[in-house]
Write a protein that holds these residues in place. Structure first.
Motif, PDB file in Angstrom:
ATOM      1  N   ILE A 175      -1.456  16.032  -0.003  1.00  0.00           N
ATOM      2  CA  ILE A 175      -0.095  15.639  -0.217  1.00  0.00           C
ATOM      3  C   ILE A 175       0.503  16.661  -0.886  1.00  0.00           C
ATOM      4  CG2 ILE A 175       1.138  14.024  -2.147  1.00  0.00           C
ATOM      5  CD1 ILE A 175      -0.838  12.031  -1.598  1.00  0.00           C
ATOM      6  N   GLY A 176       1.802  16.630  -0.691  1.00  0.00           N
ATOM      7  CA  GLY A 176       2.461  17.738  -1.139  1.00  0.00           C
ATOM      8  C   GLY A 176       2.350  19.102  -0.246  1.00  0.00           C
ATOM      9  N   ARG A 177       1.487  19.087   0.728  1.00  0.00           N
ATOM     10  CA  ARG A 177       1.458  20.367   1.538  1.00  0.00           C
ATOM     11  C   ARG A 177       1.737  19.951   3.067  1.00  0.00           C
ATOM     12  NH1 ARG A 177      -3.933  22.104   2.066  1.00  0.00           N
ATOM     13  NH2 ARG A 177      -4.586  20.253   1.318  1.00  0.00           N
ATOM     14  N   THR A 178       0.907  19.239   3.476  1.00  0.00           N
ATOM     15  CA  THR A 178       1.062  18.527   4.992  1.00  0.00           C
ATOM     16  C   THR A 178       1.501  17.004   4.970  1.00  0.00           C
ATOM     17  OG1 THR A 178      -1.207  17.976   5.290  1.00  0.00           O
ATOM     18  CG2 THR A 178      -0.378  20.561   6.062  1.00  0.00           C
ATOM     19  N   LEU A 179       1.537  16.556   3.891  1.00  0.00           N
ATOM     20  CA  LEU A 179       1.977  15.133   3.703  1.00  0.00           C
ATOM     21  C   LEU A 179       3.043  14.949   2.686  1.00  0.00           C
ATOM     22  CD1 LEU A 179      -1.431  12.971   4.074  1.00  0.00           C
ATOM     23  CD2 LEU A 179       0.362  13.563   5.989  1.00  0.00           C
ATOM     24  N   SER A 180       3.947  14.216   2.706  1.00  0.00           N
ATOM     25  CA  SER A 180       4.929  14.129   1.546  1.00  0.00           C
ATOM     26  C   SER A 180       4.405  12.988   0.616  1.00  0.00           C
ATOM     27  CB  SER A 180       6.320  13.700   2.125  1.00  0.00           C
ATOM     28  OG  SER A 180       6.154  12.618   3.063  1.00  0.00           O
ATOM     29  N   SER A 181       3.519  11.925   1.165  1.00  0.00           N
ATOM     30  CA  SER A 181       3.130  10.871   0.220  1.00  0.00           C
ATOM     31  C   SER A 181       1.640  10.468   0.957  1.00  0.00           C
ATOM     32  CB  SER A 181       4.046   9.820   0.199  1.00  0.00           C
ATOM     33  OG  SER A 181       3.730   8.885  -0.471  1.00  0.00           O
ATOM     34  N   TRP A 182       0.795   9.566   0.294  1.00  0.00           N
ATOM     35  CA  TRP A 182      -0.025   9.092   1.046  1.00  0.00           C
ATOM     36  C   TRP A 182       0.220   8.032   2.028  1.00  0.00           C
ATOM     37  CZ3 TRP A 182       1.222   7.553  -4.074  1.00  0.00           C
ATOM     38  CH2 TRP A 182       1.702   6.339  -4.378  1.00  0.00           C
ATOM     39  N   PRO A 183      -0.641   8.043   3.172  1.00  0.00           N
ATOM     40  CA  PRO A 183      -0.476   7.223   4.224  1.00  0.00           C
ATOM     41  C   PRO A 183      -0.371   5.857   3.981  1.00  0.00           C
ATOM     42  CG  PRO A 183      -2.115   8.861   4.633  1.00  0.00           C
ATOM     43  CD  PRO A 183      -1.705   8.835   3.063  1.00  0.00           C
ATOM     44  N   GLN A 184       0.609   5.236   4.604  1.00  0.00           N
ATOM     45  CA  GLN A 184       0.805   3.569   4.601  1.00  0.00           C
ATOM     46  C   GLN A 184       1.318   3.110   5.693  1.00  0.00           C
ATOM     47  OE1 GLN A 184       2.487   2.315   0.558  1.00  0.00           O
ATOM     48  NE2 GLN A 184       3.476   4.308   0.828  1.00  0.00           N
ATOM     49  N   LEU A 185       0.575   1.912   6.018  1.00  0.00           N
ATOM     50  CA  LEU A 185       1.184   1.142   7.219  1.00  0.00           C
ATOM     51  C   LEU A 185       2.082   0.229   6.819  1.00  0.00           C
ATOM     52  CD1 LEU A 185      -2.379   0.135   8.863  1.00  0.00           C
ATOM     53  CD2 LEU A 185      -0.829   1.823   9.605  1.00  0.00           C
ATOM     54  N   ALA A 186       3.194   0.109   7.459  1.00  0.00           N
ATOM     55  CA  ALA A 186       4.259  -0.917   7.458  1.00  0.00           C
ATOM     56  C   ALA A 186       3.660  -2.335   6.935  1.00  0.00           C
ATOM     57  CB  ALA A 186       5.217  -0.867   8.377  1.00  0.00           C
ATOM     58  N   SER A 187       2.806  -2.691   7.669  1.00  0.00           N
ATOM     59  CA  SER A 187       2.288  -4.129   7.225  1.00  0.00           C
ATOM     60  C   SER A 187       1.802  -4.080   5.811  1.00  0.00           C
ATOM     61  CB  SER A 187       1.221  -4.587   8.287  1.00  0.00           C
ATOM     62  OG  SER A 187       0.240  -3.671   8.365  1.00  0.00           O
ATOM     63  N   GLY A 188       1.013  -3.024   5.438  1.00  0.00           N
ATOM     64  CA  GLY A 188       0.258  -2.983   4.210  1.00  0.00           C
ATOM     65  C   GLY A 188       1.537  -2.976   3.007  1.00  0.00           C
ATOM     66  N   VAL A 189       2.581  -2.194   3.250  1.00  0.00           N
ATOM     67  CA  VAL A 189       3.656  -2.154   2.431  1.00  0.00           C
ATOM     68  C   VAL A 189       4.527  -3.498   2.240  1.00  0.00           C
ATOM     69  CG1 VAL A 189       5.875  -1.139   2.105  1.00  0.00           C
ATOM     70  CG2 VAL A 189       4.101   0.256   2.862  1.00  0.00           C
ATOM     71  N   MET A 190       4.431  -4.226   3.400  1.00  0.00           N
ATOM     72  CA  MET A 190       5.331  -5.344   3.552  1.00  0.00           C
ATOM     73  C   MET A 190       4.348  -6.520   2.536  1.00  0.00           C
ATOM     74  SD  MET A 190       7.031  -5.563   6.892  1.00  0.00           S
ATOM     75  CE  MET A 190       7.490  -7.169   6.911  1.00  0.00           C
ATOM     76  N   LEU A 191       3.030  -6.441   2.816  1.00  0.00           N
ATOM     77  CA  LEU A 191       2.369  -7.324   1.968  1.00  0.00           C
ATOM     78  C   LEU A 191       2.235  -7.052   0.662  1.00  0.00           C
ATOM     79  CD1 LEU A 191       0.086  -9.737   1.958  1.00  0.00           C
ATOM     80  CD2 LEU A 191      -1.547  -7.708   2.579  1.00  0.00           C
ATOM     81  N   GLY A 192       2.294  -5.769   0.203  1.00  0.00           N
ATOM     82  CA  GLY A 192       2.238  -5.405  -1.218  1.00  0.00           C
ATOM     83  C   GLY A 192       3.524  -5.970  -1.870  1.00  0.00           C
ATOM     84  N   GLY A 193       4.872  -5.869  -1.142  1.00  0.00           N
ATOM     85  CA  GLY A 193       6.069  -6.245  -1.700  1.00  0.00           C
ATOM     86  C   GLY A 193       6.035  -7.454  -1.691  1.00  0.00           C
ATOM     87  N   ALA A 194       5.487  -8.455  -0.945  1.00  0.00           N
ATOM     88  CA  ALA A 194       5.448  -9.894  -1.056  1.00  0.00           C
ATOM     89  C   ALA A 194       4.730 -10.203  -2.235  1.00  0.00           C
ATOM     90  CB  ALA A 194       5.086 -10.400   0.296  1.00  0.00           C
ATOM     91  N   LEU A 195       3.539  -9.695  -2.349  1.00  0.00           N
ATOM     92  CA  LEU A 195       2.579 -10.010  -3.499  1.00  0.00           C
ATOM     93  C   LEU A 195       3.286  -9.775  -4.987  1.00  0.00           C
ATOM     94  CD1 LEU A 195      -0.458 -10.970  -4.263  1.00  0.00           C
ATOM     95  CD2 LEU A 195      -1.037  -8.612  -4.074  1.00  0.00           C
ATOM     96  N   VAL A 196       3.699  -8.620  -5.104  1.00  0.00           N
ATOM     97  CA  VAL A 196       4.753  -8.336  -6.268  1.00  0.00           C
ATOM     98  C   VAL A 196       5.770  -9.176  -6.454  1.00  0.00           C
ATOM     99  CG1 VAL A 196       5.789  -6.327  -7.388  1.00  0.00           C
ATOM    100  CG2 VAL A 196       3.836  -5.926  -6.275  1.00  0.00           C
ATOM    101  N   THR A 197       6.452  -9.549  -5.547  1.00  0.00           N
ATOM    102  CA  THR A 197       7.768 -10.467  -5.455  1.00  0.00           C
ATOM    103  C   THR A 197       7.231 -11.627  -6.212  1.00  0.00           C
ATOM    104  OG1 THR A 197       8.923  -9.185  -3.762  1.00  0.00           O
ATOM    105  CG2 THR A 197       9.519 -11.287  -4.448  1.00  0.00           C
ATOM    106  N   ASP A 198       6.336 -12.312  -5.478  1.00  0.00           N
ATOM    107  CA  ASP A 198       5.764 -13.578  -5.864  1.00  0.00           C
ATOM    108  C   ASP A 198       5.073 -13.618  -7.014  1.00  0.00           C
ATOM    109  OD1 ASP A 198       4.877 -16.522  -4.893  1.00  0.00           O
ATOM    110  OD2 ASP A 198       2.939 -15.653  -5.492  1.00  0.00           O
TER     111      ASP A 198
END
Length: 106
Positions: free
Chosen positions: A60-83
């Motif tokens: 991170i900060g060298r060859t990656l801008s952030s940690w790798p994430q799958l869109a499905s994982g991001v959506m699941l996390g967002g739904a969990l936090v929202t609920d």
């Protein structure tokens, strides 16, 4: 992983259920990138990270801008936090704690 810290009900609760040591929110905001990464690994329990995530964190900060994430994982996390936020705002009982789905750690 979902961390719930009910500072509204427990104003003296330590950050991240005490996993981060004695640092305050002000201290955490002042960490440099290396210190922030060390703190993140302490709070999240580095031993639970997959080999792929461990490798990615070093880039991170060298060859990656952030940690790798799958869109499905991001959506699941967002739904969990929202609920969870909705339940708190509606006055339903939500206790402080950490919940980890075993599949997320691999």
């Amino acid at each position: 992983m979902l961390d719930v810290e009910r500072f509204d009900e427990e104003p003296d609760r330590p950050l991240f259920h005490g996993r981060g040591g004695e640092l305050t929110a002000r201290d955490v905001r002042g960490l440099d990138p290396a210190g922030a990464m060390a703190y993140l690994l302490q709070v999240c329990d580095e031993s639970r990270l997959s080999p792929a995530m461990t490798d990615a964190l070093g880039r991170i900060g060298r060859t990656l801008s952030s940690w790798p994430q799958l869109a499905s994982g991001v959506m699941l996390g967002g739904a969990l936090v929202t609920d969870t936020a909705r339940r708190i705002l509606l006055g339903r009982p939500v206790a402080s704690g950490r919940w980890i789905t075993p599949e997320c750690a691999t």
